[in-house]
Design an enzyme around this catalytic site. Structure first.
Site, PDB file in Angstrom:
ATOM      1  N   ASP A   1      -4.600   0.837  -2.029  1.00 42.62           N
ATOM      2  CA  ASP A   1      -5.080  -0.594  -1.466  1.00 42.62           C
ATOM      3  C   ASP A   1      -4.964  -1.653  -2.440  1.00 42.62           C
ATOM      4  OD1 ASP A   1      -5.619   0.108   1.063  1.00 42.62           O
ATOM      5  OD2 ASP A   1      -7.660   0.599   0.817  1.00 42.62           O
TER       6      ASP A   1
ATOM      7  N   HIS B   1       0.823  -1.060  -0.135  1.00 41.52           N
ATOM      8  CA  HIS B   1       0.084  -0.177   0.175  1.00 41.52           C
ATOM      9  C   HIS B   1       0.817   1.156   0.009  1.00 41.52           C
ATOM     10  CE1 HIS B   1      -3.516   2.545   1.580  1.00 41.52           C
ATOM     11  NE2 HIS B   1      -2.583   3.395   1.910  1.00 41.52           N
ATOM     12  N   GLU B   2       1.764   1.448   0.828  1.00 39.67           N
ATOM     13  CA  GLU B   2       2.810   2.546   0.791  1.00 39.67           C
ATOM     14  C   GLU B   2       3.588   2.558  -0.344  1.00 39.67           C
ATOM     15  OE1 GLU B   2       1.829   4.665   2.898  1.00 39.67           O
ATOM     16  OE2 GLU B   2       0.645   3.164   4.562  1.00 39.67           O
TER      17      GLU B   2
ATOM     18  N   HIS C   1       1.453   4.246  -3.009  1.00 38.75           N
ATOM     19  CA  HIS C   1       1.371   5.514  -2.888  1.00 38.75           C
ATOM     20  C   HIS C   1       2.317   6.457  -3.843  1.00 38.75           C
ATOM     21  CE1 HIS C   1      -2.017   6.410  -0.464  1.00 38.75           C
ATOM     22  NE2 HIS C   1      -1.380   5.758   0.621  1.00 38.75           N
TER      23      HIS C   1
ATOM     24  N   GLU D   1      -6.002   6.521  -1.961  1.00 37.94           N
ATOM     25  CA  GLU D   1      -5.947   5.355  -0.994  1.00 37.94           C
ATOM     26  C   GLU D   1      -6.536   4.186  -1.707  1.00 37.94           C
ATOM     27  OE1 GLU D   1      -4.245   5.392   1.917  1.00 37.94           O
ATOM     28  OE2 GLU D   1      -4.126   7.579   1.683  1.00 37.94           O
TER      29      GLU D   1
END
Ligand SMILES: [Zn+2]
Length: 685
Positions: A589, A524-525, A528, A585
């Protein structure tokens, strides 16, 4: 101000700083003994086998947990995240109570955090002192008589952490990540977001009425007669509505171009000539010839208000914001009134958290890297770093493979994307070098003073960065935090020790479950860096367009699919998710789970796992993912999150992501056309 990219894995349901530090959520029964390790529920405590996983996987994976874990009265939400946070806070409490009980022994750091915590839990002294600790500040506000004295007081209050009219901070220049410049941004509201001042539905109208009543009660508690308090509350509402009108909405603020307007101090002054910038800027240490004004229209609006409104109005407004910001540190009647509006009304929380818990959080917020040292010693250690690094490396390899093979990217963009990936720095656990708080004076029995000095120390520390080289080793979260983030200007991913524990990482579980959980967090990070915001920053952290036009177009088409998908999820009968606000986000995800799955599959090739409790390794991967999101929340908290938070609600983070993965449908033998296996789906990464 640091431009927050909401790289956070999970947002607090509480929208702004004062509230986050105010009476926050609390636990159910007695928290588990920190020494005995977490009690994990196991599949029988999580899964509801009466639900068909192909109909609603979130309910299947979380159903039994949801039934057995109602929202405790002192919280507005109870989630797996909160279970972990609960354990962390119990550990912190033990550290702080030991230090507070031995004020003359231990290291200087032990004594400092112990004294700070001791002053916070000493309610008798806080009640006895009343408003006396704030009296000098009230007097200064009362003495305002012209624009220079108003401007000087705004500077003073901002350094104390009061959200007075607007906000001031520092951050890397978007276009030159090697430089730190001053930032000025909109602010000064008491409701969570600008739209709260204008929405006309009955819930919003009712909330505004309750807010005005709350402001009036706070004025009454400080000694004003009811009639004057009501008039003052009306003045506050009038002024905040004008500030809100000049503010940018939360969705527009996600576009970096909308919040980047560097200008000289002279240009800043021209936006609001009535404000005394010559006095203000040096008072907040906003040095340098380039200042980023995130929301210029806001300052134009503020300038017009300065010409229009009386000094009495400004004094009333500033008195309210001082009271509001400090409410949690004041005598019980202020704490209770603050709780009644900001927690009870706004989030549906029924009871306050115990004092110790609020004080643990305040210590973490004010002296986090002092408190974090003992926490890390007890919980993490060098093996924690090593095991996390292995997962991070696996996920990064999966991302490299993805970038090398996606079929919609030209070689030019692909090359730069790979460069960016290779430049991502990994920060795991805790800082290499701890912050030095020796300049922060902490005194017994002085809660307001301690918080004020710690807040000013932090404000000045941030502003002192202007014009100096960027410190890439610094952390934006404290070690016990149950969260993670990506910083596009630093181009790094950050995983505090607080999140690298069950249910995210469980040493006793196999890698199927762990890659579904912590693997998806890491993915997830990392994703980003390539979401709709992150992709607009290059390997060096500069805001620049490095995409070929046809690649950008292909990206946007794919991202639009995600936006439309999540924009259809129903939060309440009259509220849907905001697909644009949550776009970044949701992309993270979706991309993150795919990366975790790819890394997991690669591991499986070399180390075949057997079934456990009737679940295949692939099924356990998806149960590990869904299991970290199980959440019970109040209707109020859901509305607040949908209106202000870039993260979708938990059930959509699970089901919205899984319907886009054919591997999920395969693992659970879902047939095309079943709810969890739609005919078409979205994919960015
Ligand atoms: Zn995120």
């Amino acid at each position: 101000m640091r431009f927050c990219f909401c790289g956070l894995l999970v947002g607090s349901a509480l929208p702004f700083a004062q509230l986050i530090a105010a009476p926050p959520p609390a636990p159910p029964p007695a928290p588990p003994d920190a020494d005995s390790g977490p009690q994990l529920p196991g599949y029988s405590g999580m899964v509801d086998r009466s639900i068909n996983p192909c109909d609603d996987f979130y309910k299947y994976a979380c159903g039994t947990w949801l039934k057995n874990n109602p929202i405790p009265p002192d919280r507005s939400r109870w989630a797996r995240f909160d279970e972990l946070q609960e354990r962390n806070e119990t550990i912190l409490r033990a550290i702080l109570e030991k230090d507070a009980g031995q004020p003359d022994s231990g290291s200087a750091i032990d004594r400092k955090i112990g004294t700070f915590y001791g002053a916070c839990v000493d309610v008798a002294t806080v009640d006895r002192k009343g408003l006396e600790p704030l009296q000098p500040e009230f007097d200064r506000i009362r003495a305002i008589h012209d624009l220079p004295s108003l401007s000087a007081e705004v500077a003073r209050l901002q350094r104390m952490g009061v959200d007075a009219v607007f906000s001031t901070g520092s951050g890397q220049d978007f276009k030159d990540a090697t430089k730190v410049i001053a930032n000025l941004d909109q602010g000064g509201l008491g409701l969570p977001e600008r739209d709260y001042y204008f929405k006309t539905d009955p819930t919003s109208v009712d909330l505004r009425e309750k807010y005005v009543k709350h402001v009036a009660r706070m004025f009454e508690l400080m000694g004003e007669p009811a009639e004057k308090a009501a008039a003052d509350a009306a003045t506050v509402m009038k002024m905040e509505t004008q500030l809100a009108k000049a503010s940018m909405d939360v969705t527009s603020r996600r576009d970096p171009a909308n919040v980047y307007h560097p200008m000289t101090p002279e240009k800043v002054a021209a936006l609001a000539p009535a404000f005394d910038w010559k006095l203000f800027l040096p008072a907040v240490h906003a040095e340098g010839q380039s200042i980023n004004v995130a929301a210029p229209d806001f300052f134009t609006g503020m300038g017009a208000m300065l010409n229009r409104l009386s000094f009495d109005d400004w004094k009333t407004y500033l008195t309210w914001h001082l009271l509001h910001a400090e409410a949690r540190l004041l005598p019980t009647k202020f704490v209770d009134e603050n709780f009644n509006f900001y927690a009870k009304t706004l989030t549906g929380q029924k009871e306050q958290q115990p004092r110790w818990k609020r004080c643990v959080r305040l210590t973490d917020s004010d002296l986090g890297e002092a408190l974090g040292q003992a926490y890390v010693q007890q919980t993490f250690g060098s093996e924690g770093k090593a095991r996390t690094l292995k997962i991070v490396n696996d996920i990064e390899a999966a991302m490299q493979q993805d970038l090398e093979t996606v079929d919609w990217m030209t070689p030019q963009t692909r090359k730069l994307a790979l460069e960016k990936l290779h430049a991502v720095a990994n920060k795991i656990g805790y800082p290499d070098k701890w912050r030095d708080y020796s300049k922060v004076e902490v005194l017994p029995g002085d809660l307001v003073g301690n918080d004020e000095r710690a807040t000013e120390f932090e404000f000045d520390r941030q502003m002192a960065k202007i014009g100096k080289p960027v410190d890439k080793t610094e952390w934006g979260m404290t070690p016990p935090t149950v969260n993670a983030y990506y910083d596009p200007q630093m181009n790094n991913i950050n995983f505090p020790a607080g999140i690298l524990q069950p249910p995210f990482y469980t040493a006793s579980s196999d890698f199927a479950t762990n890659y579904g959980a912590v693997g998806a967090v890491v993915g997830h990070e990392l994703t980003h860096g390539f979401d709709d915001q992150g992709r607009q920053f290059d390997a060096a952290g500069n805001f620049t367009d490095w995409w070929q036009p046809e690649d950008a177009k292909a990206y946007e088409t794919r991202a639009k699919c995600i936006e439309d998908e999540y924009g259809n999820f129903q939060v309440a009968p009259d509220v849907k998710e905001n697909g644009k606000l949550t776009e970044g986000e949701n992309i993270a995800d979706n991309g993150g789970l795919r990366l975790a799955y790819a890394a997991f599959t690669k591991l499986m090739a070399g180390d075949k796992l057997t079934d456990v409790d009737g679940y295949t390794p692939q099924q356990r991967f998806f149960l590990g993912f869904a299991g970290m999101w199980c959440t019970n929340d109040t209707p109020q908290a859901r509305r607040l999150q949908a209106a202000t938070n870039p993260h979708s609600l938990s059930e959509f983070r699970v089901n919205g992501t899984l319907v886009n993965m054919p591997e999920f449908a395969q693992a659970w033998s879902c047939k095309v056309g079943q709810p969890m296996a739609p005919k078409t789906n979205c994919r960015v990464w």
